[in-house]
Design an enzyme around this catalytic site. Structure first.
Site, PDB file in Angstrom:
ATOM      1  N   TYR A 159       0.825  -1.213   0.000  1.00 32.48           N
ATOM      2  CA  TYR A 159       0.000   0.000   0.000  1.00 32.48           C
ATOM      3  C   TYR A 159       0.860   1.264   0.000  1.00 32.48           C
ATOM      4  CZ  TYR A 159      -4.768  -1.804   0.581  1.00 32.48           C
ATOM      5  OH  TYR A 159      -5.987  -2.383   0.375  1.00 32.48           O
ATOM      6  N   LYS A 229       6.946 -13.871   5.307  1.00 29.98           N
ATOM      7  CA  LYS A 229       7.854 -14.587   4.398  1.00 29.98           C
ATOM      8  C   LYS A 229       9.290 -14.240   4.784  1.00 29.98           C
ATOM      9  CE  LYS A 229       8.424 -17.328   0.800  1.00 29.98           C
ATOM     10  NZ  LYS A 229       8.136 -18.778   0.919  1.00 29.98           N
ATOM     11  N   ASP A 283       3.404 -19.046   2.826  1.00 28.17           N
ATOM     12  CA  ASP A 283       2.926 -20.090   1.924  1.00 28.17           C
ATOM     13  C   ASP A 283       2.467 -21.318   2.701  1.00 28.17           C
ATOM     14  OD1 ASP A 283       5.773 -19.974   2.393  1.00 28.17           O
ATOM     15  OD2 ASP A 283       5.999 -21.732   1.111  1.00 28.17           O
ATOM     16  N   ASP A 307      -4.196  -9.937   2.511  1.00 26.48           N
ATOM     17  CA  ASP A 307      -5.180  -9.978   1.429  1.00 26.48           C
ATOM     18  C   ASP A 307      -5.346 -11.409   0.918  1.00 26.48           C
ATOM     19  OD1 ASP A 307      -7.023  -8.501   0.051  1.00 26.48           O
ATOM     20  OD2 ASP A 307      -5.641  -7.728  -1.443  1.00 26.48           O
TER      21      ASP A 307
END
Length: 420
Positions: A159, A229, A283, A307
């Protein structure tokens, strides 16, 4: 505060802020609540949600003084701009508001009107509860196992990302800086390349994670999972994880323990009054929300991960048509459904208003109106489980009764009256 083209209701009172940093406020029995119906199907779901939420407030001895505000298409008609000061000032002044979906027109000067509202008013936590309602078709065998709340950082990461387009002089300057001045010789492949950077700050990460832990403690949740991550992006996503553990260990005392402490010192026995903080690689987390659904409660993550994960969770309970959301700041809340504006269905009185109605549940809960929130949730569930649904669910339910948007709202109101 004076407004240019909108009226403040005479009968209501504003929510009074007691301590903004502590997120403390006092809600009157008839609060003034700005409502923005939105673009596209917002013209249908906005009034439907308004009708249901007002009925629940009335059933619990309260009322709502609605204050119509505008952004997007309706604002262009009134103000000749997409995001007028009236709208921003109204949400700022009255602290709690609800909105429908907005469409950002091409060349509007915004990446997204939704993002502009969040950033302008510092709604730093995008909160998305995901839970299954009886009667909603689901692609998984045990959808009731899904009961998670995602806290998604709302002001940083992509963002606040900066990009340079492939083939431009600017991207070549960035490439040269990274490869030559910073010494990363093999970082960027030869040929045309687009380059982007994303900021992750200690301040932004900690206040988001703090908000998630506070929510878990207040709502008797067992765990907060930091999703990242960091195995690859060690100084952005990895730092988010590290800052999260700092918050947990330095600010909460015995109220919070880490997963390592849980197993190394307590042999997996969780204290009744403590929240466990752990972390998962993004993941792997996308797999775990499907394969180990009931092991997770509250997720705290950065913008892009949030998201992906919240949408994946939403798929397990029937899709975005019933997925609520809200944006939290310090002593302020802007509720909004997760879905978009779907302009091709605008004005047809056919789409499902459940996501916006349940966003109002989240708003009520934030206001301390837990009884009204539960009443709305129960009434929606009763309506759907009785197979009175809009077209999107009716085509999946044997023996379903297809209702228009407005008819579905009326059915929910009838169930509010029966249940209250």
């Amino acid at each position: 505060m004076e407004f240019d083209k909108i009226d403040v209701p005479d009968e209501g009172e504003p929510i009074e802020v007691i301590d903004e940093e502590a997120d403390e406020f006092e809600v009157p029995d008839t609060p003034i609540i700005p409502i923005l119906h939105g673009d596209g199907i917002g013209t249908d779901v906005g009034p439907a949600a308004q009708q249901v939420l007002e009925a629940a407030a009335n059933a619990t001895g309260r009322d709502i003084a609605w204050m119509r505000i505008y952004a997007g298409e309706t604002a262009r008609e009134m103000y000749d701009e997409n995001l007028p000061e009236d709208t921003v000032n109204a949400i700022e002044e009255f602290r709690v508001a609800i909105k429908g979906p907005l469409t950002t027109p091409v060349g509007a000067g915004f990446r997204s009107l939704n993002v502009a509202l969040r950033k302008t008013l510092d709604f730093y936590a995008n909160v998305r509860p995901t839970y299954h309602l009886d009667g909603v078709p689901s692609p998984v065998s045990e959808p009731k196992q899904m009961d998670m709340v995602t806290f998604r950082e709302n002001t940083e990461d992509v963002y606040a990302g900066i990009e340079w387009e492939a083939g431009t002089d600017e991207v070549e300057e960035v490439r040269e800086f990274v490869e030559d001045d910073m010494g990363f010789d093999d970082t960027i492949h030869s040929g045309d390349v687009g380059i982007g950077v994303k900021p992750i700050t200690e301040f932004g990460s900690k206040r988001l994670i703090r908000r998630a832990i506070d929510y878990a403690l207040e709502h008797d949740r067992d765990s907060v999972t930091l999703v990242h991550k960091g195995n690859i992006m060690k100084f952005t996503e990895g730092q988010f994880r590290d800052w999260g553990y700092e918050v947990a260990q330095e600010e909460y005392g015995d109220e919070v323990i880490t997963e390592d402490t849980l197993w190394e010192e307590r042999d997996g026995e969780q204290p009744d009054d403590a929240v466990v903080v752990n972390d998962r690689i993004a993941d792997n987390m996308l797999q775990q929300v499907l394969t180990r659904t009931d092991e997770y409660d509250v997720l705290a993550t950065m913008n892009l991960n949030g998201d992906y994960i919240s949408d994946a969770c939403g798929a397990q309970i029937g899709g975005l048509g019933i997925a609520p959301g809200a944006n939290f700041g310090d002593a302020r809340c802007l509720a909004e459904p997760v879905h978009g504006s779907a302009p091709k269905y605008a004005g047809q009185d056919k789409v499902n208003p459940t996501a916006m109605i349940l966003s109002g549940v989240l708003m009520f809960d934030y206001m301390g109106w837990g009884d009204a929130a539960q009443l709305v949730k129960d009434a929606v569930e009763e309506t759907i489980s009785s197979k009175q649904v809009t077209y999107d669910l009716e085509r999946q339910i044997e023996g379903g009764e297809k209702l228009a948007t407005s008819e579905f709202a009326e059915a929910v109101v009838e169930n509010i009256e029966k249940l209250s």
